[in-house]
Motif scaffolding. Structure first.
Motif, mmCIF file in Angstrom:
data_model
loop_
_atom_site.group_PDB
_atom_site.id
_atom_site.type_symbol
_atom_site.label_atom_id
_atom_site.label_comp_id
_atom_site.label_asym_id
_atom_site.label_seq_id
_atom_site.Cartn_x
_atom_site.Cartn_y
_atom_site.Cartn_z
ATOM 1 N N VAL A 25 -22.136 37.955 62.489
ATOM 2 C CA VAL A 25 -21.087 38.873 62.029
ATOM 3 C C VAL A 25 -21.456 39.397 60.648
ATOM 4 O O VAL A 25 -22.092 38.714 59.851
ATOM 5 C CB VAL A 25 -19.699 38.187 61.986
ATOM 6 C CG1 VAL A 25 -19.353 37.578 63.320
ATOM 7 C CG2 VAL A 25 -19.630 37.135 60.897
ATOM 8 N N LYS A 26 -21.044 40.658 60.396
ATOM 9 C CA LYS A 26 -21.279 41.271 59.100
ATOM 10 C C LYS A 26 -20.049 42.106 58.737
ATOM 11 O O LYS A 26 -19.403 42.709 59.601
ATOM 12 C CB LYS A 26 -22.530 42.151 59.137
ATOM 13 C CG LYS A 26 -23.804 41.351 59.415
ATOM 14 C CD LYS A 26 -25.042 42.216 59.379
ATOM 15 C CE LYS A 26 -26.288 41.425 59.781
ATOM 16 N NZ LYS A 26 -26.613 40.329 58.852
ATOM 17 N N LYS A 27 -19.730 42.130 57.447
ATOM 18 C CA LYS A 27 -18.537 42.834 56.990
ATOM 19 C C LYS A 27 -18.646 44.338 57.267
ATOM 20 O O LYS A 27 -17.792 44.922 57.926
ATOM 21 C CB LYS A 27 -18.332 42.558 55.496
ATOM 22 C CG LYS A 27 -16.994 42.996 54.961
ATOM 23 C CD LYS A 27 -16.839 42.528 53.513
ATOM 24 C CE LYS A 27 -15.505 42.983 52.932
ATOM 25 N NZ LYS A 27 -15.336 42.540 51.530
ATOM 26 N N SER A 28 -19.646 44.988 56.752
ATOM 27 C CA SER A 28 -20.053 46.346 57.149
ATOM 28 C C SER A 28 -18.902 47.326 57.329
ATOM 29 O O SER A 28 -18.769 47.947 58.382
ATOM 30 C CB SER A 28 -20.845 46.280 58.465
ATOM 31 O OG SER A 28 -21.813 45.294 58.422
ATOM 32 N N GLN A 29 -18.063 47.517 56.327
ATOM 33 C CA GLN A 29 -16.919 48.405 56.497
ATOM 34 C C GLN A 29 -17.314 49.882 56.512
ATOM 35 O O GLN A 29 -16.715 50.680 57.239
ATOM 36 C CB GLN A 29 -15.897 48.161 55.381
ATOM 37 C CG GLN A 29 -15.142 46.842 55.525
ATOM 38 C CD GLN A 29 -14.153 46.634 54.407
ATOM 39 O OE1 GLN A 29 -14.536 46.328 53.283
ATOM 40 N NE2 GLN A 29 -12.871 46.806 54.705
ATOM 41 N N HIS A 30 -18.330 50.269 55.746
ATOM 42 C CA HIS A 30 -18.658 51.693 55.608
ATOM 43 C C HIS A 30 -20.056 52.049 56.103
ATOM 44 O O HIS A 30 -20.265 53.166 56.589
ATOM 45 C CB HIS A 30 -18.519 52.122 54.139
ATOM 46 C CG HIS A 30 -17.120 51.962 53.606
ATOM 47 N ND1 HIS A 30 -16.106 52.849 53.885
ATOM 48 C CD2 HIS A 30 -16.571 50.985 52.822
ATOM 49 C CE1 HIS A 30 -14.987 52.444 53.297
ATOM 50 N NE2 HIS A 30 -15.241 51.327 52.635
ATOM 51 N N GLU A 31 -21.017 51.151 55.979
ATOM 52 C CA GLU A 31 -22.377 51.476 56.405
ATOM 53 C C GLU A 31 -23.086 50.215 56.869
ATOM 54 O O GLU A 31 -22.632 49.088 56.629
ATOM 55 C CB GLU A 31 -23.155 52.114 55.256
ATOM 56 C CG GLU A 31 -23.281 51.229 54.018
ATOM 57 C CD GLU A 31 -23.992 51.920 52.871
ATOM 58 O OE1 GLU A 31 -24.399 51.202 51.941
ATOM 59 O OE2 GLU A 31 -24.144 53.156 52.919
ATOM 60 N N LEU A 32 -24.208 50.429 57.549
ATOM 61 C CA LEU A 32 -24.971 49.295 58.058
ATOM 62 C C LEU A 32 -25.712 48.606 56.923
ATOM 63 O O LEU A 32 -26.415 49.265 56.149
ATOM 64 C CB LEU A 32 -25.999 49.770 59.094
ATOM 65 C CG LEU A 32 -25.455 50.358 60.394
ATOM 66 C CD1 LEU A 32 -26.607 50.903 61.233
ATOM 67 C CD2 LEU A 32 -24.681 49.316 61.177
ATOM 68 N N PRO A 33 -25.583 47.306 56.799
ATOM 69 C CA PRO A 33 -26.371 46.584 55.784
ATOM 70 C C PRO A 33 -27.832 46.525 56.203
ATOM 71 O O PRO A 33 -28.158 46.578 57.391
ATOM 72 C CB PRO A 33 -25.739 45.193 55.766
ATOM 73 C CG PRO A 33 -25.129 45.035 57.113
ATOM 74 C CD PRO A 33 -24.678 46.394 57.535
ATOM 75 N N LYS A 34 -28.726 46.423 55.224
ATOM 76 C CA LYS A 34 -30.155 46.387 55.534
ATOM 77 C C LYS A 34 -30.530 45.182 56.381
ATOM 78 O O LYS A 34 -31.490 45.227 57.155
ATOM 79 C CB LYS A 34 -30.961 46.384 54.234
ATOM 80 C CG LYS A 34 -30.868 47.694 53.453
ATOM 81 C CD LYS A 34 -31.737 47.657 52.209
ATOM 82 C CE LYS A 34 -31.652 48.978 51.446
ATOM 83 N NZ LYS A 34 -32.494 48.972 50.227
ATOM 84 N N THR A 35 -29.767 44.093 56.255
ATOM 85 C CA THR A 35 -30.100 42.885 57.007
ATOM 86 C C THR A 35 -29.867 43.034 58.508
ATOM 87 O O THR A 35 -30.274 42.157 59.279
ATOM 88 C CB THR A 35 -29.280 41.690 56.498
ATOM 89 O OG1 THR A 35 -27.888 42.017 56.543
ATOM 90 C CG2 THR A 35 -29.676 41.336 55.075
#
Length: 586
Positions: A25-35
């Motif tokens: 899971v990733k928070k990612s509210q506005h954009e994709l994280p690099k990870t």
């Protein structure tokens, strides 16, 4: 993925308090994280998984949602198709969950012939990852090489060893091999002269310089002393003392420490001898009473040792690594360089018909080379070694082997633990359950020791396929011996609540629950379905189904209308059922 399945996954994450190997899971509210790139690569290289965007792990997996679900979904799909090599085609959906929107992607596992999957911007070596626990780990250059080798059939065992000839082979072993191969494979070898036979069997090969020499397979299978050319193609055996006690107090680091050399048949013989002289005996309780046996079954030891020697990586990058056998007070581990090869995975390792050979030429040679002092050959090349190992341990009432595939190495761990001890057998008998299979008894013993099983670990324990494992686990749930949490691929099984306080074999009185009075009371004069009975009694569907089957055979209930397999099937009491003793008040 359905909304209900997603909700179940998140419930499991909240219960466990962290990510699991196949969910990230990733928070990612506005954009994709690099990870995200690392996770995509890791899932594709390690069994697949589920990526959930819009949850905050640091807040107990609270739903933060995503700002623009459609844009984030498109960005993720574009990243998978244009930035990953090979391109990935995940199933991406937007789900409503607890008042917010989540983006959920199901990442497929890549076929071994397409691995490694990597992020193009970083390149194959720096952009390739695998899943380890709940995190992503970058592959080493050697691990990348191992994955690439699974795209075809490795030929390292057929490589020539410059400067070698037939004089380096053991004369007796060579002549025995030639005689046997003419008989066992007459179509290919019977009418060939000696030189042609050795070439067809790939004992003699032509090197890059045009000169004939021994193949690597010939040298390590039949050589008088292969370690003269490859010192680390051997076995190290170490017996460690207990962590406390006289040996460690006296400063003894090893109880035994042996370097095992020679051709593979000799190393198999000598490795088994080293383990035997360091083993003690233990008691096993069976139908014939008490029997004293060695700590580890001979078949399990032999198959694990042969597999390590025959399937090890023989590429130049791994020739400096030996096979390691380590004996501890509570386990025996056998570690070899190179992970599982081809389509074989931890999940299907014990299934019938699943086999893949990294060193095909070496394997064919060893099919016709006996272990010194025995009539059996080193290997059969039938893909049955792991199953034979599991079966031998199960027959001895021991814990199943544990397998660990690290890409660069493969480890078999055999616990020195008798699951079906006299105390455990008495405990299982005290449950009062008839008709349990041997594998169900072993599973109960493992659960009694605090382990949690899933379908995969049960298959490994029992040596059965997924269909049989599911049926036997569901039967344990129906008997109320085992509690199931989660469904489908996330189903886990643990000892039921009513048995957790009764793990002592000294507990008198059967713990078996008789649900017939409860079901008959719920039926009364009505005609009800399984689902209705489950709601009224609070029992699981599996338990209701099982007891209805028993009661139909007894004649206390009868089926009205449909097949008992149908969800619309309904039941009612018979006259005999109305005479059954009433349920005890709760």
């Amino acid at each position: 993925m359905q909304d209900e399945e997603l909700a179940e996954i998140i419930r499991n994450l909240r219960t466990l308090g962290g990510d699991v190997s196949d969910v990230e899971v990733k928070k990612s509210q506005h954009e994709l994280p690099k990870t995200v790139r690392e996770t995509l690569s890791a899932f594709a290289n390690t069994g697949g998984g589920v990526l959930i965007l819009g949850l905050d792990e640091t807040r107990g997996f609270a739903p933060t949602g995503v700002h623009d679900a459609l844009k984030l979904s498109n960005d993720l799909a574009s990243l998978c198709s244009t930035d990953m090599e090979p391109a990935l085609r995940p199933l991406i959906h937007v789900h409503d969950f607890e008042g917010v929107k989540l983006v959920v992607a199901e990442i497929p596992e890549l076929d071994p012939a397409q691995r490694p999957c990597f992020y193009r911007g970083a390149g194959m070596t720096k952009g390739s990852f695998v899943r380890v626990g709940d995190g992503d780990r970058r592959l080493s250059s050697y691990e990348v090489q191992i994955m690439l080798s699974s795209r075809g059939q490795p030929r390292e065992d057929e490589q020539s060893v410059p400067g070698t000839g037939l004089d380096l082979l053991d004369p007796a072993m060579l002549e025995a091999f030639i005689a046997r191969i003419r008989t066992s494979r007459p179509y290919a070898f019977k009418d060939l002269d000696r030189d042609a036979l050795l070439r067809r069997a790939r004992l003699l090969v032509t090197g890059p310089d045009g000169a004939d020499s021994l193949s690597l397979a010939a040298l390590i299978a039949l050589g008088s002393y292969p370690q003269e050319h490859f010192p680390q193609l051997m076995i190290s055996f170490v017996h460690y003392p207990p962590p406390t006690g006289d040996a460690s107090a006296a400063g003894t680091r090893f109880l035994d420490n042996v370097t095992i050399e020679g051709p593979i048949p000799v190393m198999v013989r000598d490795a088994l001898a080293a383990v035997r002289r360091n083993m003690s005996r233990r008691a096993v309780i069976g139908g014939a009473g008490r029997q004293d046996v060695w700590e580890y079954p001979e078949t399990a030891l032999r198959e694990a040792t042969v597999n390590a020697l025959v399937h090890r990586d023989l590429s130049s990058a791994a020739r400096g690594t030996q096979i390691q056998i380590e004996m501890y007070p509570d386990k025996l581990t056998i570690r070899s360089p190179g992970g599982l090869f081809g389509p074989v995975t931890i999940d299907n390792l014990t299934e019938e018909g699943i086999s893949s050979t990294r060193n095909a030429t070496l394997m064919r040679i060893l099919e016709d080379v006996p272990i010194p002092g025995e009539t059996r050959t080193v290997c059969e090349n039938r893909g049955s070694g792991i199953r034979a190992m599991v079966a031998a341990l199960r027959a001895a009432g021991m814990s199943p082997p544990q397998f660990d595939d690290r890409i660069s190495s493969f480890t078999v761990t055999i616990p020195n633990h008798a699951l079906l001890s006299e105390k455990t057998v008495r405990w299982i008998e005290s449950l009062g359950e008839r008709g349990l299979t041997d594998s169900q008894c072993i599973a109960l013993a493992m659960l009694r020791d605090g382990e949690i099983l899933d379908n995969r670990s049960y298959r490994s324990t029992a040596g059965v396929d997924s269909r049989v494992a599911t049926a036997e686990l569901q039967d344990l749930v129906a008997r109320e011996l085992v509690l199931q949490t989660g469904t489908r691929r996330w189903a886990r099984y643990e000892l039921s609540q009513r048995l957790r306080g009764r793990t002592s074999a000294g507990t008198s009185a059967s713990t078996r629950a008789d649900r017939r009075p409860q079901l008959l009371d719920a039926l009364g004069d009505e005609t009800l379905s399984r689902a209705e009975l489950a709601r009224r009694t609070g029992l699981t569907d599996q338990t209701v189904r099982r007891w209805l089957s028993i009661m139909r055979e007894e004649g206390t209930v009868e089926l009205v209308g449909s097949s008992p397999r149908s969800s619309t099937a309904r039941y009612r009491q018979t006259r005999q059922g109305s005479l059954f003793p009433p349920a005890d008040p709760q």
